[in-house]
Design a protein around this motif. Structure first.
Motif, PDB file in Angstrom:
ATOM      1  N   ALA A 124      82.754 -39.075 -11.033  1.00 25.79           N
ATOM      2  CA  ALA A 124      81.373 -38.592 -11.069  1.00 25.79           C
ATOM      3  C   ALA A 124      80.485 -39.436 -10.157  1.00 25.79           C
ATOM      4  CB  ALA A 124      80.847 -38.635 -12.500  1.00 25.79           C
ATOM      5  N   ARG A 125      79.598 -38.787  -9.413  1.00 23.96           N
ATOM      6  CA  ARG A 125      78.707 -39.460  -8.472  1.00 23.96           C
ATOM      7  C   ARG A 125      77.387 -39.791  -9.158  1.00 23.96           C
ATOM      8  NH1 ARG A 125      80.496 -41.605  -3.979  1.00 23.96           N
ATOM      9  NH2 ARG A 125      78.501 -41.159  -2.963  1.00 23.96           N
ATOM     10  N   ILE A 126      77.435 -40.736 -10.091  1.00 27.00           N
ATOM     11  CA  ILE A 126      76.235 -41.201 -10.774  1.00 27.00           C
ATOM     12  C   ILE A 126      76.249 -42.715 -10.807  1.00 27.00           C
ATOM     13  CG2 ILE A 126      75.926 -39.136 -12.201  1.00 27.00           C
ATOM     14  CD1 ILE A 126      77.389 -40.526 -14.439  1.00 27.00           C
ATOM     15  N   LEU A 127      75.137 -43.316 -11.222  1.00 23.11           N
ATOM     16  CA  LEU A 127      75.035 -44.765 -11.264  1.00 23.11           C
ATOM     17  C   LEU A 127      76.111 -45.355 -12.171  1.00 23.11           C
ATOM     18  CD1 LEU A 127      71.164 -45.199 -11.537  1.00 23.11           C
ATOM     19  CD2 LEU A 127      72.582 -45.198  -9.479  1.00 23.11           C
ATOM     20  N   TYR A 128      76.596 -46.543 -11.795  1.00 21.87           N
ATOM     21  CA  TYR A 128      77.686 -47.155 -12.542  1.00 21.87           C
ATOM     22  C   TYR A 128      77.346 -47.360 -14.011  1.00 21.87           C
ATOM     23  CZ  TYR A 128      81.150 -48.181  -8.935  1.00 21.87           C
ATOM     24  OH  TYR A 128      82.138 -48.079  -7.995  1.00 21.87           O
ATOM     25  N   TRP A 129      76.140 -47.855 -14.302  1.00 24.61           N
ATOM     26  CA  TRP A 129      75.828 -48.164 -15.694  1.00 24.61           C
ATOM     27  C   TRP A 129      75.729 -46.884 -16.528  1.00 24.61           C
ATOM     28  CZ3 TRP A 129      71.513 -46.525 -18.342  1.00 24.61           C
ATOM     29  CH2 TRP A 129      70.439 -46.039 -17.577  1.00 24.61           C
ATOM     30  N   LYS A 130      75.261 -45.800 -15.932  1.00 27.13           N
ATOM     31  CA  LYS A 130      75.225 -44.525 -16.638  1.00 27.13           C
ATOM     32  C   LYS A 130      76.631 -43.985 -16.850  1.00 27.13           C
ATOM     33  CE  LYS A 130      70.655 -42.944 -15.125  1.00 27.13           C
ATOM     34  NZ  LYS A 130      69.912 -41.877 -14.410  1.00 27.13           N
ATOM     35  N   LYS A 131      77.435 -44.085 -15.807  1.00 25.62           N
ATOM     36  CA  LYS A 131      78.820 -43.612 -15.906  1.00 25.62           C
ATOM     37  C   LYS A 131      79.582 -44.390 -16.978  1.00 25.62           C
ATOM     38  CE  LYS A 131      80.804 -43.074 -11.943  1.00 25.62           C
ATOM     39  NZ  LYS A 131      81.588 -43.335 -10.704  1.00 25.62           N
ATOM     40  N   SER A 132      79.339 -45.692 -17.050  1.00 25.24           N
ATOM     41  CA  SER A 132      80.046 -46.520 -18.028  1.00 25.24           C
ATOM     42  C   SER A 132      79.708 -46.108 -19.453  1.00 25.24           C
ATOM     43  CB  SER A 132      79.706 -48.002 -17.813  1.00 25.24           C
ATOM     44  OG  SER A 132      78.343 -48.263 -18.106  1.00 25.24           O
ATOM     45  N   GLN A 133      78.444 -45.770 -19.713  1.00 24.10           N
ATOM     46  CA  GLN A 133      78.069 -45.371 -21.071  1.00 24.10           C
ATOM     47  C   GLN A 133      78.571 -43.971 -21.412  1.00 24.10           C
ATOM     48  OE1 GLN A 133      77.336 -47.209 -23.313  1.00 24.10           O
ATOM     49  NE2 GLN A 133      75.916 -48.827 -22.741  1.00 24.10           N
ATOM     50  N   ILE A 134      78.635 -43.097 -20.407  1.00 23.30           N
ATOM     51  CA  ILE A 134      79.223 -41.772 -20.649  1.00 23.30           C
ATOM     52  C   ILE A 134      80.693 -41.930 -21.030  1.00 23.30           C
ATOM     53  CG2 ILE A 134      79.905 -39.606 -19.534  1.00 23.30           C
ATOM     54  CD1 ILE A 134      77.320 -39.782 -17.905  1.00 23.30           C
ATOM     55  N   MET A 135      81.416 -42.780 -20.291  1.00 24.90           N
ATOM     56  CA  MET A 135      82.808 -43.067 -20.634  1.00 24.90           C
ATOM     57  C   MET A 135      82.903 -43.685 -22.025  1.00 24.90           C
ATOM     58  SD  MET A 135      84.432 -44.687 -17.177  1.00 24.90           S
ATOM     59  CE  MET A 135      84.575 -43.781 -15.640  1.00 24.90           C
ATOM     60  N   ASN A 136      81.967 -44.563 -22.336  1.00 26.86           N
ATOM     61  CA  ASN A 136      81.976 -45.257 -23.621  1.00 26.86           C
ATOM     62  C   ASN A 136      81.824 -44.273 -24.775  1.00 26.86           C
ATOM     63  OD1 ASN A 136      82.137 -47.489 -25.281  1.00 26.86           O
ATOM     64  ND2 ASN A 136      80.001 -48.072 -25.015  1.00 26.86           N
ATOM     65  N   VAL A 137      80.890 -43.359 -24.655  1.00 30.72           N
ATOM     66  CA  VAL A 137      80.683 -42.352 -25.701  1.00 30.72           C
ATOM     67  C   VAL A 137      81.921 -41.464 -25.831  1.00 30.72           C
ATOM     68  CG1 VAL A 137      79.341 -40.324 -26.359  1.00 30.72           C
ATOM     69  CG2 VAL A 137      78.177 -42.369 -25.504  1.00 30.72           C
TER      70      VAL A 137
END
Length: 233
Positions: A124-137
């Motif tokens: 996904a082409r989004i900010l790393y910190w946002k991507k990390s929380q999406i993965m986390n959820v």
């Protein structure tokens, strides 16, 4: 239980400092050679196994910890290859360390699913910190289902979910706030790190094909806040 989760989180963050220092001068990203990404997956797979040694034992056969975060970070910077390697190692470690039984097999299967899912989400082409929380959820939803299948005791599950979700989200958030952990592989800084201050104190020269010269304050602000720019994860 809260104390055990904090211990697990402390081991995780301390290990990330060491790993971040190791990769400081040789950053890994999704476009790196396959061998480098596999190496990153092995490192985080080993860390996930170490975290299981500090896990919280809920029943004689069921444990809970923060090992899924190692797969998240591996996926963020190593893509599908690193995610699969780390998840496979953790899945194998779960069975090897705690025995072959339905609970461990279920946990291993869910961990492989986490590796595959995080590998796809890493694109996904989004900010790393946002991507990390999406993965986390995503990981927490799968792990919550896994715990439900392995335990089924609602009274115990509610407290586990509360601590597991809150500590996991907090730890992943902290990883992108604490200096010196995971700022090293961000593509923006790889691309724009060669910055020289010109002889004239009012300008900063940026060696890229996009910028030739820009005001000093703006140039430094651009480098400092590079992660916030669209197009740079």
């Amino acid at each position: 239980m809260l104390k055990d989760f904090i211990t697990n989180a402390s081991v995780l963050i301390a290990s990330f400092f060491i790993i971040g220092h190791y990769y400081k001068n040789k950053p890994v990203r999704i476009t790196s050679p396959l061998a480098m990404r596999i190496n990153l997956g092995i490192v985080f797979g080993l860390l996930g196994i170490v975290l299981m040694l500090f896990s919280i034992r809920l029943t004689p056969t069921v444990i809970v910890d923060l090992r899924h975060i190692t797969v998240i970070i591996a996926a963020l910077y190593g893509g599908m290859a690193a995610a699969l390697v780390s998840a496979a190692m953790i899945a194998a470690g779960r069975i090897a360390l705690f025995g072959f039984h339905p609970a461990s097999v279920t946990a291993a299967i869910f961990m492989l699913a986490i590796g595959i899912g995080c590998g796809f989400l890493s694109r996904a082409r989004i900010l790393y910190w946002k991507k990390s929380q999406i993965m986390n959820v995503f990981c927490l939803l799968l792990l919550s289902l896994c715990l439900y299948l392995n335990i089924g005791q609602k009274s115990l599950l509610l407290s586990v979910y509360l601590y597991h979700w809150s500590i996991s989200i907090s730890v992943v958030f902290l990883l992108f706030l604490l200096p010196g952990i995971f700022r090293w592989p961000i593509p923006f800084f790889e691309k724009y790190r060669k910055v020289k201050t010109a002889t004239a104190p009012s300008s900063t020269i940026v060696k890229t094909s996009f910028f030739k010269q820009m005001p000093k304050g703006f140039g430094r602000s651009l480098i400092r806040h590079g992660r916030k720019l669209p197009g740079f994860p």
